[in-house]
Design a protein around this motif. Structure first.
Motif, PDB file in Angstrom:
ATOM      1  N   TYR A   1       0.832  -1.209   0.000  1.00 10.07           N
ATOM      2  CA  TYR A   1       0.000   0.000   0.000  1.00 10.07           C
ATOM      3  C   TYR A   1       0.865   1.256   0.000  1.00 10.07           C
ATOM      4  CZ  TYR A   1      -4.231  -2.711   1.132  1.00 10.07           C
ATOM      5  OH  TYR A   1      -5.299  -3.577   1.099  1.00 10.07           O
ATOM      6  N   PHE A   2       1.905   1.267   0.867  1.00  7.73           N
ATOM      7  CA  PHE A   2       2.783   2.431   0.960  1.00  7.73           C
ATOM      8  C   PHE A   2       3.471   2.707  -0.375  1.00  7.73           C
ATOM      9  CE2 PHE A   2       3.475   1.376   5.729  1.00  7.73           C
ATOM     10  CZ  PHE A   2       2.232   1.896   6.023  1.00  7.73           C
ATOM     11  N   GLU A   3       3.886   1.644  -1.052  1.00 10.92           N
ATOM     12  CA  GLU A   3       4.576   1.807  -2.336  1.00 10.92           C
ATOM     13  C   GLU A   3       3.634   2.422  -3.371  1.00 10.92           C
ATOM     14  OE1 GLU A   3       5.951  -2.134  -3.120  1.00 10.92           O
ATOM     15  OE2 GLU A   3       7.829  -1.869  -1.993  1.00 10.92           O
ATOM     16  N   GLN A   4       2.370   1.975  -3.376  1.00  8.95           N
ATOM     17  CA  GLN A   4       1.401   2.541  -4.322  1.00  8.95           C
ATOM     18  C   GLN A   4       1.105   4.001  -4.002  1.00  8.95           C
ATOM     19  OE1 GLN A   4      -2.064  -0.131  -5.346  1.00  8.95           O
ATOM     20  NE2 GLN A   4      -1.103  -1.472  -3.837  1.00  8.95           N
ATOM     21  N   LEU A   5       0.959   4.323  -2.717  1.00  9.05           N
ATOM     22  CA  LEU A   5       0.714   5.717  -2.336  1.00  9.05           C
ATOM     23  C   LEU A   5       1.899   6.603  -2.700  1.00  9.05           C
ATOM     24  CD1 LEU A   5      -1.035   5.745   1.173  1.00  9.05           C
ATOM     25  CD2 LEU A   5      -1.898   6.700  -0.967  1.00  9.05           C
ATOM     26  N   ASN A   6       3.099   6.070  -2.523  1.00  7.85           N
ATOM     27  CA  ASN A   6       4.302   6.837  -2.851  1.00  7.85           C
ATOM     28  C   ASN A   6       4.356   7.164  -4.341  1.00  7.85           C
ATOM     29  OD1 ASN A   6       6.935   7.983  -2.123  1.00  7.85           O
ATOM     30  ND2 ASN A   6       7.791   6.301  -3.313  1.00  7.85           N
ATOM     31  N   LYS A   7       3.964   6.208  -5.176  1.00  3.92           N
ATOM     32  CA  LYS A   7       3.956   6.439  -6.622  1.00  3.92           C
ATOM     33  C   LYS A   7       2.942   7.530  -6.989  1.00  3.92           C
ATOM     34  CE  LYS A   7       5.435   1.786  -7.958  1.00  3.92           C
ATOM     35  NZ  LYS A   7       5.033   0.499  -8.607  1.00  3.92           N
ATOM     36  N   ILE A   8       1.776   7.480  -6.347  1.00  2.00           N
ATOM     37  CA  ILE A   8       0.767   8.507  -6.612  1.00  2.00           C
ATOM     38  C   ILE A   8       1.278   9.872  -6.142  1.00  2.00           C
ATOM     39  CG2 ILE A   8      -1.516   9.340  -5.911  1.00  2.00           C
ATOM     40  CD1 ILE A   8      -2.445   6.439  -5.877  1.00  2.00           C
ATOM     41  N   GLY A   9       1.920   9.906  -4.976  1.00  2.00           N
ATOM     42  CA  GLY A   9       2.476  11.147  -4.463  1.00  2.00           C
ATOM     43  C   GLY A   9       3.516  11.743  -5.397  1.00  2.00           C
ATOM     44  N   MET A  10       4.358  10.902  -5.986  1.00  4.18           N
ATOM     45  CA  MET A  10       5.379  11.377  -6.922  1.00  4.18           C
ATOM     46  C   MET A  10       4.732  11.951  -8.176  1.00  4.18           C
ATOM     47  SD  MET A  10       8.233   8.328  -6.509  1.00  4.18           S
ATOM     48  CE  MET A  10       9.313   9.019  -7.748  1.00  4.18           C
ATOM     49  N   ARG A  11       3.667  11.329  -8.618  1.00  6.54           N
ATOM     50  CA  ARG A  11       2.965  11.848  -9.804  1.00  6.54           C
ATOM     51  C   ARG A  11       2.333  13.202  -9.505  1.00  6.54           C
ATOM     52  NH1 ARG A  11      -0.805   6.951 -11.676  1.00  6.54           N
ATOM     53  NH2 ARG A  11      -1.565   8.537 -13.153  1.00  6.54           N
ATOM     54  N   MET A  12       1.784  13.341  -8.301  1.00  5.01           N
ATOM     55  CA  MET A  12       1.176  14.624  -7.930  1.00  5.01           C
ATOM     56  C   MET A  12       2.227  15.707  -7.787  1.00  5.01           C
ATOM     57  SD  MET A  12      -1.797  13.561  -5.182  1.00  5.01           S
ATOM     58  CE  MET A  12      -3.385  12.904  -5.738  1.00  5.01           C
ATOM     59  N   GLN A  13       3.390  15.356  -7.214  1.00  5.87           N
ATOM     60  CA  GLN A  13       4.467  16.327  -7.075  1.00  5.87           C
ATOM     61  C   GLN A  13       4.985  16.780  -8.430  1.00  5.87           C
ATOM     62  OE1 GLN A  13       7.505  14.720  -4.524  1.00  5.87           O
ATOM     63  NE2 GLN A  13       6.216  14.774  -2.704  1.00  5.87           N
ATOM     64  N   ALA A  14       4.871  15.891  -9.425  1.00  2.00           N
ATOM     65  CA  ALA A  14       5.317  16.227 -10.779  1.00  2.00           C
ATOM     66  C   ALA A  14       4.306  17.101 -11.506  1.00  2.00           C
ATOM     67  CB  ALA A  14       5.571  14.950 -11.574  1.00  2.00           C
ATOM     68  N   GLY A  15       3.172  17.402 -10.841  1.00  2.00           N
ATOM     69  CA  GLY A  15       2.190  18.301 -11.426  1.00  2.00           C
ATOM     70  C   GLY A  15       0.952  17.627 -11.970  1.00  2.00           C
ATOM     71  N   GLU A  16       0.902  16.293 -11.883  1.00  2.51           N
ATOM     72  CA  GLU A  16      -0.268  15.579 -12.397  1.00  2.51           C
ATOM     73  C   GLU A  16      -1.429  15.712 -11.417  1.00  2.51           C
ATOM     74  OE1 GLU A  16      -1.540  11.059 -13.866  1.00  2.51           O
ATOM     75  OE2 GLU A  16       0.563  11.562 -13.492  1.00  2.51           O
ATOM     76  N   ARG A  17      -2.565  16.126 -11.894  1.00  2.00           N
ATOM     77  CA  ARG A  17      -3.753  16.271 -11.063  1.00  2.00           C
ATOM     78  C   ARG A  17      -4.964  15.711 -11.813  1.00  2.00           C
ATOM     79  NH1 ARG A  17      -0.398  17.377  -7.902  1.00  2.00           N
ATOM     80  NH2 ARG A  17      -0.273  19.095  -6.410  1.00  2.00           N
TER      81      ARG A  17
END
Length: 359
Positions: A124-140
């Motif tokens: 779960y943490f790994e999946q959340l981390n991937k989503i967080g990285m995408r959001m930090q990259a500007g993806e919304r």
């Protein structure tokens, strides 16, 4: 059994019953060269070596004593490592030295609990981390946020299932601490902690949880906001309770805080939109220089009430509310209770629309 033997047994029993149990780790690994250094260290302080040894014929023995069960780093040769959760048990480790993921660790129920934690929560943490990285990259996107919410919800369910199954395990306290940022509800955290047995809480993780709950109640949603008085820019005292009957946003900021200055236009927009609907803002500045504070108020067009004691991070109100980073805010209801917190950008407008209406 004769009387002499019985007396001897009675004399020996207290010493046996209260003897301090120590940790023993027996390792047996394939492909492990002789004289390979092996050690255990505190994960929060890697320089704190708890036990060390060198391998011989594929084996090693680590002996030590832990004041309490805790998360450690097991290092074999320096380049092969594994996180472990040990207590004062006799533990066996087997596997291929070159493949830490294959190591089998038995003999400790605490370690068994930690292994269950890794199996359940790490994906779960790994999946959340991937989503967080995408959001930090500007993806919304709504779908991305929905995925994050779904994962967070699943983690909350797994937490309850885990502590229900292991209410006496220190790993349960560890999990509550490790996932604390995924759920801001301090009341739910307290309920979960209350379901744990003393043996789960009598450790550093339990102590941190108790401290977090105590501090969190100061800003818990639904609790009465603690009253305070501080001077405004004209050195007139302003008291929080004087705003009773209104929705008031306590906004912690400072002239030197760039994220605060970038957030200020959002607060200005919300203030202008809702100030005629029983809403206002009370700015609490963590400035030290009065001129910088006042100049920033004028420059950013912050036309609401402002207070400060000009003690920067030692600001009495910030310390009262356990503020450790800025910008930070609390939305107080007309009854003096905390309604929401850390509302930034559009989230502030959404919450005020929900409470005050946008028509």
């Amino acid at each position: 059994m004769n009387m002499k033997s019985l007396l001897t047994l009675l004399l020996l029993l207290p010493f046996a019953a209260f003897a301090q149990k120590k940790m023993t780790v027996n390792g047996k690994m394939t492909n492990l060269p002789d004289n390979t250094p092996v050690w255990l260290a505190d994960i929060n302080n890697p320089n704190d070596t708890i036990a060390k040894a060198k391998s011989l014929k594929g084996s090693f023995v680590l002996k030590g004593e832990l004041a309490e069960p805790k998360l450690l780093i097991l290092s074999v040769g320096g380049d092969k490592k594994s996180n472990v959760f040990f207590d004062n048990s006799t533990i066996a480790i087997k596997g291929d030295y070159t493949k830490p993921a294959s190591w089998s660790i038995t003999g400790s129920t605490v370690q068994d609990g930690f292994k269950a934690f890794e199996t359940t929560f790490v994906p779960y943490f790994e999946q959340l981390n991937k989503i967080g990285m995408r959001m930090q990259a500007g993806e919304r996107s709504d779908s991305l946020q929905l995925s994050a919410n779904r994962l967070t919800g699943a983690i909350q369910q797994e937490i309850d299932a885990f502590i229900q199954k292991r209410p006496g395990s220190p790993v349960s306290a560890f999990i509550l601490l490790a996932t604390i940022n995924l759920n801001p509800d301090i009341n739910q955290l307290e309920q979960r902690v209350n379901r744990l047995q003393p043996m789960a809480m009598n450790n550093m993780y339990g102590s941190y949880l108790k401290q977090t709950i105590e501090e969190g109640k100061t800003t818990a949603i639904g609790s009465i906001a603690r009253d305070f008085t501080q001077n405004d820019t004209l050195d007139n005292p302003v008291t929080l309770s004087s705003f009773r009957g209104k929705y008031v946003l306590i906004d912690f900021w400072a002239s030197w805080c760039r994220p605060c200055r970038l957030e200020n236009p959002n607060v200005v927009q919300a203030y202008n939109r809702f100030r005629d609907k029983n809403f206002t803002v009370l700015g609490v500045s963590l400035d030290r220089q009065k001129k910088s504070w006042v100049d920033a108020i004028h420059a950013d067009n912050l036309t609401w009430t402002h207070v400060s004691d000009l003690k920067q991070w030692d600001n009495a109100v910030a310390k009262m509310y356990k503020v450790q980073s800025i910008p930070q805010n609390l939305l107080i209801g007309p009854d003096g209770k905390i309604v929401a917190k850390d509302l930034r950008g559009e989230d502030l407008n959404k919450k005020l629309c929900e409470l005050l209406g946008c028509n």
